[in-house]
Scaffold this active site. Structure first.
Site, PDB file in Angstrom:
ATOM      1  N   ARG A   1      -1.788 -20.977  18.443  1.00  0.00           N
ATOM      2  CA  ARG A   1      -1.088 -22.248  18.222  1.00  0.00           C
ATOM      3  C   ARG A   1      -2.069 -23.375  18.515  1.00  0.00           C
ATOM      4  O   ARG A   1      -2.727 -23.376  19.549  1.00  0.00           O
ATOM      5  CB  ARG A   1       0.176 -22.350  19.101  1.00  0.00           C
ATOM      6  CG  ARG A   1       1.192 -21.242  18.725  1.00  0.00           C
ATOM      7  CD  ARG A   1       2.573 -21.532  19.267  1.00  0.00           C
ATOM      8  NE  ARG A   1       3.155 -22.682  18.594  1.00  0.00           N
ATOM      9  CZ  ARG A   1       4.223 -23.341  19.051  1.00  0.00           C
ATOM     10  NH1 ARG A   1       4.792 -22.968  20.189  1.00  0.00           N
ATOM     11  NH2 ARG A   1       4.713 -24.371  18.389  1.00  0.00           N
TER      12      ARG A   1
ATOM     13  N   ASP B   1       3.100 -31.548  24.936  1.00  0.00           N
ATOM     14  CA  ASP B   1       2.221 -30.429  24.589  1.00  0.00           C
ATOM     15  C   ASP B   1       0.754 -30.801  24.729  1.00  0.00           C
ATOM     16  O   ASP B   1      -0.106 -29.940  24.899  1.00  0.00           O
ATOM     17  CB  ASP B   1       2.515 -29.931  23.171  1.00  0.00           C
ATOM     18  CG  ASP B   1       3.897 -29.289  23.128  1.00  0.00           C
ATOM     19  OD1 ASP B   1       4.890 -30.037  23.025  1.00  0.00           O
ATOM     20  OD2 ASP B   1       3.967 -28.050  23.247  1.00  0.00           O
TER      21      ASP B   1
ATOM     22  N   GLN C   1      15.537 -25.773  19.907  1.00  0.00           N
ATOM     23  CA  GLN C   1      15.256 -25.437  21.305  1.00  0.00           C
ATOM     24  C   GLN C   1      16.153 -26.190  22.284  1.00  0.00           C
ATOM     25  O   GLN C   1      16.384 -25.721  23.394  1.00  0.00           O
ATOM     26  CB  GLN C   1      13.788 -25.745  21.659  1.00  0.00           C
ATOM     27  CG  GLN C   1      12.769 -24.882  20.940  1.00  0.00           C
ATOM     28  CD  GLN C   1      12.235 -25.547  19.682  1.00  0.00           C
ATOM     29  OE1 GLN C   1      12.936 -26.341  19.038  1.00  0.00           O
ATOM     30  NE2 GLN C   1      11.010 -25.229  19.322  1.00  0.00           N
TER      31      GLN C   1
ATOM     32  N   LYS D   1       7.246 -32.242  20.882  1.00  0.00           N
ATOM     33  CA  LYS D   1       8.063 -31.714  19.782  1.00  0.00           C
ATOM     34  C   LYS D   1       8.388 -32.801  18.757  1.00  0.00           C
ATOM     35  O   LYS D   1       8.709 -33.933  19.112  1.00  0.00           O
ATOM     36  CB  LYS D   1       9.360 -31.150  20.384  1.00  0.00           C
ATOM     37  CG  LYS D   1      10.336 -30.533  19.406  1.00  0.00           C
ATOM     38  CD  LYS D   1       9.734 -29.422  18.580  1.00  0.00           C
ATOM     39  CE  LYS D   1       9.007 -28.410  19.419  1.00  0.00           C
ATOM     40  NZ  LYS D   1       8.076 -27.546  18.618  1.00  0.00           N
TER      41      LYS D   1
ATOM     42  N   ARG E   1       7.314 -19.829  24.364  1.00  0.00           N
ATOM     43  CA  ARG E   1       6.870 -21.137  23.901  1.00  0.00           C
ATOM     44  C   ARG E   1       7.012 -22.121  25.066  1.00  0.00           C
ATOM     45  O   ARG E   1       7.551 -21.772  26.120  1.00  0.00           O
ATOM     46  CB  ARG E   1       7.598 -21.617  22.641  1.00  0.00           C
ATOM     47  CG  ARG E   1       9.016 -21.216  22.417  1.00  0.00           C
ATOM     48  CD  ARG E   1       9.987 -21.744  23.434  1.00  0.00           C
ATOM     49  NE  ARG E   1       9.934 -23.188  23.535  1.00  0.00           N
ATOM     50  CZ  ARG E   1      10.394 -23.889  24.541  1.00  0.00           C
ATOM     51  NH1 ARG E   1      10.943 -23.307  25.600  1.00  0.00           N
ATOM     52  NH2 ARG E   1      10.316 -25.202  24.568  1.00  0.00           N
TER      53      ARG E   1
END
Lengths: 342, 342
Positions: free
Chosen positions: A69, A222, A181, A233, A32
């Site tokens: 994703r 992202d 994470q 996130k 990821r």
């Protein structure tokens, strides 16, 4: 690649045998991090070309990888880059071309992250000038370190560069529920690099900022719109609001592959992945006997929902740290650094 | 009392044998919630008086109980109320007086919470007028339900009253790391009351508000300044910022025993409890075999810190829901409702 689902309790690497394995690794978050997803997608397409280099097979492989994703744009960017090359080539040459391009994307990502590190380290150094004697306190959310990229990281690259340059710093690590994470990956990275850090609940950052305990925030991304809205996130937006309310600089570190030049409104236009509610109802950890297991934290019968990202409007972003330097989170700022892209 | 550390997996009650047991139950959060801490403190002093009603013993018991948790002001308020009565009485009468006063505090708390419920339900009803066909979406943080009080709750009382009145509503339940009072206690309460709800990560609320999925927020409080600053579970401030940024009303429900009339600056003047880092590094849950256990979520060697509360400045609070009705989160608003207290 490193199986990130086992961290911080076990460090294991494994090879991806074929395109399906690459797609599954992205989907189940064995790998990821937006840049690493891009590189894994590129290699996935190379694996597909090695198996069957026909147009039909590669179109199907592209679609399968892209669907893994939805939020990070690096995946589409990397797939498009490999696909464009393959479309123009004869089938017999495609596998070799695809591996070469995937390797180039990986190498370029390392170089971009290192450049982000240098640009961001200058911001951390500047923050030392305001302090007297105590470390620079940096807050980060999720994991945007070398685990999320090929090397160095995005948000953590400036921290590694600054730490290696001898700057006295300390990192507040948001645990980053629901997949933790921060607590699992960022803490693992910083511990292994010897960077002073403290894990905190995601709820704590506002309190720290109110009390002058954060000098700057650095997070990854992202997807970033051409106008500087940042998708990262889930929970990043809340930290940006707190930073804004307390006059704490809030920086976002990203390679240009994370910029989606097609869109200008992050809240309206970026698709936000919704993942399994099990990631909220259950938490993975290590029991006293050493076994890594999931435990249920909610009552049986209470539903949960699980959006993976949120969007921080550009007005709350102090600056974007890119491989070409730092710019304002505005269309003008991005166009000035990237006239050839925009 | 209910042993809240076992929820949502087991429901057990147990009796407090003496003042030490009451102090321990507050300190280790077997009981928690500002109003319930106050009532438990009052009964703790009654237990102390039953054992030794001398001035010396009661002064020591008062100090021991007050030191259990620093942030919620209801504890001091309830202890002061019992202590004032005992000081004026002969030692032989003190135990009976203390039990009577503790029971009165408990009964008054139930009445105050029910009145808060009625006042808050009117706000929820008003929110239904803006919607067309879908439930009113209410976001809450931590647990401010009947578990946190003697009955009804503070933030959840309006929800119970509105649900019983037939208002179509749905509650977003912040899981509330690190101790997960939302995921474990609020979800447990709502599930048992049949109130539709969904557990979300603490990180998710901002995203929901950006997308119009929250109509109002209602949270509780552990201490409120006379100027309307609200100290509540860590992370409340972040939700208030997001509500403000998205035009979502943000209400705080509290009995007047939660108001600290002595202070006017929450961030500067309210002591914020720091609890064990183990609450961050370990999470309690139910394993597949049914055993409830702690699992480690961070790498061995990564430190953690754990502040339990934060302060939301009054400017981010739309209104305070009290047993005397709703007022602005300002000194004037509070003085108008409570001229006899201020």
């Amino acid at each position: 690649m490193v199986d990130q689902t086992l961290l911080p309790h076990r460090f294991e690497t494994r090879a991806l045998a074929d395109c399906d394995a690459a797609a599954l690794a992205i989907r189940d978050m064995t790998v990821r991090g937006a840049p690493l997803i891009g590189v894994t997608g590129a290699y996935g397409l190379a694996l597909a070309a090695a198996e069957d280099a026909s147009d039909v097979a590669l179109t199907a492989a592209y679609a399968k990888l892209l669907a893994t994703r939805p939020t990070a744009v690096n995946l589409r960017w990397a797939l498009d880059r490999v696909q464009a090359l393959l479309t123009a080539a004869a089938p017999a040459e495609r596998a070799a071309l695809a591996y070469g391009e995937a390797a180039r994307i990986a190498d370029e990502d390392v170089a971009a992250c290192e450049a982000i590190g240098e640009a961001g380290a200058a911001l951390i150094r500047a923050a030392t000038e305001k302090n007297t004697g105590r470390p620079v306190n940096i807050l980060t959310h999720c994991n945007a370190g070398w685990l999320a990229t090929v090397d160095w990281g995005t948000a953590l690259a400036p921290i590694y560069k600054a730490a290696r340059a001898g700057i006295d710093l300390h990192v507040w690590v948001d645990e980053t529920r629901p997949r933790n994470q921060g607590a699992s990956l960022t803490a693992f990275e910083l511990l292994n690099e010897g960077v002073p850090h403290t894990v905190i609940a995601d709820n704590a950052g506002g309190h720290l900022m109110q009390h002058g305990m954060v000098d700057l925030c650095i997070v990854g991304a992202d997807r970033t719109t051409r106008t500087g809205d940042v998708c990262n996130k889930i929970g990043t937006y809340l930290k940006a609001l707190a930073a804004h309310d307390n006059g704490v600089p809030f920086f976002v570190a990203l390679p240009s592959s994370t910029i989606d030049w097609r869109i200008d409104d992050g809240v309206a236009q970026i698709p936000i992945e919704e993942r399994s509610p099990r990631e909220v109802t259950h938490i993975s950890g290590r029991a006293a006997d050493g076994a890594v297991m999931d435990v249920l934290v909610t009552p049986d019968g209470s539903p949960a929902r699980n959006w993976a990202f949120d969007v921080t409007p550009a007005k709350y972003v102090t600056g974007l740290i890119t491989e070409r330097g730092v710019c304002a989170a505005t269309e003008a700022g991005l166009r000035e650094l990237f006239p050839d892209f925009a």
